[in-house]
Scaffold this motif. Structure first.
Motif, PDB file in Angstrom:
ATOM      1  N   ARG A   1      90.740  96.958 129.730  1.00  0.00           N
ATOM      2  CA  ARG A   1      89.969  97.845 128.867  1.00  0.00           C
ATOM      3  C   ARG A   1      90.907  98.467 127.830  1.00  0.00           C
ATOM      4  NH1 ARG A   1      88.213  97.534 133.974  1.00  0.00           N
ATOM      5  NH2 ARG A   1      85.976  97.332 134.261  1.00  0.00           N
ATOM      6  N   PRO A   2      90.451  98.568 126.593  1.00  0.00           N
ATOM      7  CA  PRO A   2      91.310  99.115 125.536  1.00  0.00           C
ATOM      8  C   PRO A   2      91.728 100.561 125.842  1.00  0.00           C
ATOM      9  CG  PRO A   2      89.362  98.064 124.599  1.00  0.00           C
ATOM     10  CD  PRO A   2      89.157  98.119 126.080  1.00  0.00           C
ATOM     11  N   ALA A   3      92.923 100.933 125.399  1.00  0.00           N
ATOM     12  CA  ALA A   3      93.471 102.262 125.659  1.00  0.00           C
ATOM     13  C   ALA A   3      92.571 103.366 125.136  1.00  0.00           C
ATOM     14  CB  ALA A   3      94.865 102.384 125.054  1.00  0.00           C
ATOM     15  N   ASP A   4      91.989 103.189 123.939  1.00  0.00           N
ATOM     16  CA  ASP A   4      91.135 104.247 123.382  1.00  0.00           C
ATOM     17  C   ASP A   4      89.874 104.439 124.211  1.00  0.00           C
ATOM     18  OD1 ASP A   4      90.313 101.688 122.429  1.00  0.00           O
ATOM     19  OD2 ASP A   4      89.248 102.605 120.739  1.00  0.00           O
ATOM     20  N   VAL A   5      89.336 103.360 124.772  1.00  0.00           N
ATOM     21  CA  VAL A   5      88.156 103.449 125.642  1.00  0.00           C
ATOM     22  C   VAL A   5      88.529 104.183 126.930  1.00  0.00           C
ATOM     23  CG1 VAL A   5      86.531 102.097 127.034  1.00  0.00           C
ATOM     24  CG2 VAL A   5      87.043 101.406 124.680  1.00  0.00           C
ATOM     25  N   ARG A   6      89.662 103.815 127.524  1.00  0.00           N
ATOM     26  CA  ARG A   6      90.125 104.492 128.748  1.00  0.00           C
ATOM     27  C   ARG A   6      90.353 105.979 128.490  1.00  0.00           C
ATOM     28  NH1 ARG A   6      94.013 100.345 128.867  1.00  0.00           N
ATOM     29  NH2 ARG A   6      95.612 101.947 128.690  1.00  0.00           N
ATOM     30  N   ARG A   7      91.038 106.281 127.414  1.00  0.00           N
ATOM     31  CA  ARG A   7      91.363 107.677 127.110  1.00  0.00           C
ATOM     32  C   ARG A   7      90.093 108.512 126.935  1.00  0.00           C
ATOM     33  NH1 ARG A   7      94.746 106.416 123.933  1.00  0.00           N
ATOM     34  NH2 ARG A   7      95.242 106.092 123.131  1.00  0.00           N
ATOM     35  N   ALA A   8      89.150 108.014 126.157  1.00  0.00           N
ATOM     36  CA  ALA A   8      87.911 108.762 125.915  1.00  0.00           C
ATOM     37  C   ALA A   8      87.108 108.941 127.203  1.00  0.00           C
ATOM     38  CB  ALA A   8      87.069 108.053 124.849  1.00  0.00           C
ATOM     39  N   PHE A   9      86.943 107.849 127.938  1.00  0.00           N
ATOM     40  CA  PHE A   9      86.126 107.908 129.153  1.00  0.00           C
ATOM     41  C   PHE A   9      86.743 108.818 130.201  1.00  0.00           C
ATOM     42  CE2 PHE A   9      84.734 106.627 133.322  1.00  0.00           C
ATOM     43  CZ  PHE A   9      83.348 106.553 133.162  1.00  0.00           C
ATOM     44  N   PHE A  10      88.039 108.649 130.448  1.00  0.00           N
ATOM     45  CA  PHE A  10      88.674 109.405 131.525  1.00  0.00           C
ATOM     46  C   PHE A  10      88.998 110.838 131.122  1.00  0.00           C
ATOM     47  CE2 PHE A  10      89.165 105.092 133.153  1.00  0.00           C
ATOM     48  CZ  PHE A  10      88.548 105.289 134.384  1.00  0.00           C
ATOM     49  N   SER A  11      89.106 111.123 129.839  1.00  0.00           N
ATOM     50  CA  SER A  11      89.203 112.520 129.406  1.00  0.00           C
ATOM     51  C   SER A  11      87.927 113.260 129.782  1.00  0.00           C
ATOM     52  CB  SER A  11      89.439 112.617 127.895  1.00  0.00           C
ATOM     53  OG  SER A  11      90.713 112.140 127.558  1.00  0.00           O
ATOM     54  N   GLN A  12      86.798 112.599 129.572  1.00  0.00           N
ATOM     55  CA  GLN A  12      85.516 113.195 129.963  1.00  0.00           C
ATOM     56  C   GLN A  12      85.423 113.336 131.478  1.00  0.00           C
ATOM     57  OE1 GLN A  12      82.576 110.621 128.219  1.00  0.00           O
ATOM     58  NE2 GLN A  12      82.765 111.554 126.202  1.00  0.00           N
ATOM     59  N   ALA A  13      85.893 112.335 132.213  1.00  0.00           N
ATOM     60  CA  ALA A  13      85.857 112.405 133.681  1.00  0.00           C
ATOM     61  C   ALA A  13      86.716 113.562 134.175  1.00  0.00           C
ATOM     62  CB  ALA A  13      86.331 111.081 134.283  1.00  0.00           C
ATOM     63  N   TYR A  14      87.907 113.727 133.581  1.00  0.00           N
ATOM     64  CA  TYR A  14      88.759 114.862 133.957  1.00  0.00           C
ATOM     65  C   TYR A  14      88.040 116.185 133.692  1.00  0.00           C
ATOM     66  CZ  TYR A  14      92.174 118.516 133.764  1.00  0.00           C
ATOM     67  OH  TYR A  14      92.810 119.707 133.954  1.00  0.00           O
ATOM     68  N   GLU A  15      87.382 116.294 132.554  1.00  0.00           N
ATOM     69  CA  GLU A  15      86.662 117.531 132.221  1.00  0.00           C
ATOM     70  C   GLU A  15      85.546 117.808 133.236  1.00  0.00           C
ATOM     71  OE1 GLU A  15      87.405 119.980 130.222  1.00  0.00           O
ATOM     72  OE2 GLU A  15      89.193 118.872 129.634  1.00  0.00           O
ATOM     73  N   ILE A  16      84.907 116.763 133.740  1.00  0.00           N
ATOM     74  CA  ILE A  16      83.886 116.940 134.784  1.00  0.00           C
ATOM     75  C   ILE A  16      84.517 117.597 136.008  1.00  0.00           C
ATOM     76  CG2 ILE A  16      82.448 115.685 136.459  1.00  0.00           C
ATOM     77  CD1 ILE A  16      81.866 113.686 134.119  1.00  0.00           C
TER      78      ILE A  16
END
Length: 129
Positions: free
Chosen positions: A73-88
């Protein structure tokens, strides 16, 4: 994949609403079925009963989330998705963190395709349902 493992100190058992956190994380993964196929989502918790945190104050608590994903998975996709997961996770424990010391860590690991084997009939069963 993904597999998301939440380790937490057992002093969060009564107030941490761990089951609700697992549901929130699983729901987040289901928002991106093109990136993380729903049939591969696994979210689970491991309570840790033996630990020492910081200065040894038994009121302190910890949460450590490790998400393992397949490679590619592209780095920008990982960063965006998992930043949101961390915020959850951070939001879930916001009130608890205001009440006492809570250390939250969140890591994402990519599985090495050369060292990863899996079988999953869940996808086929979901299609039949």
């Amino acid at each position: 994949m993904p597999h998301c493992i939440v380790e937490y100190s057992t002093n969060l058992d009564e107030t941490g609403q761990i089951d609700a956190l697992l549901e929130k994380l699983a729901a987040h993964f289901r928002t991106a079925p093109d990136v993380f196929p729903t049939g591969g989502v696994r979210v689970r918790a491991w309570p840790v009963a033996r630990y020492v945190i910081a200065d040894g104050n038994p009121d302190h608590a910890f949460v450590n989330v490790v998400c393992r994903i397949g490679a590619g998975r592209p780095a920008d996709v990982r960063r965006a998705f998992f930043s949101q997961a961390y915020e959850i996770v951070a939001e879930h424990f916001r009130a608890e963190s205001e009440r006492r010391g809570v250390g939250i860590t969140f890591y994402v690991d990519e599985a090495d395709p050369e060292g990863s084997w899996k079988t999953n009939s869940i996808h086929a069963h979901m299609e039949r349902a």
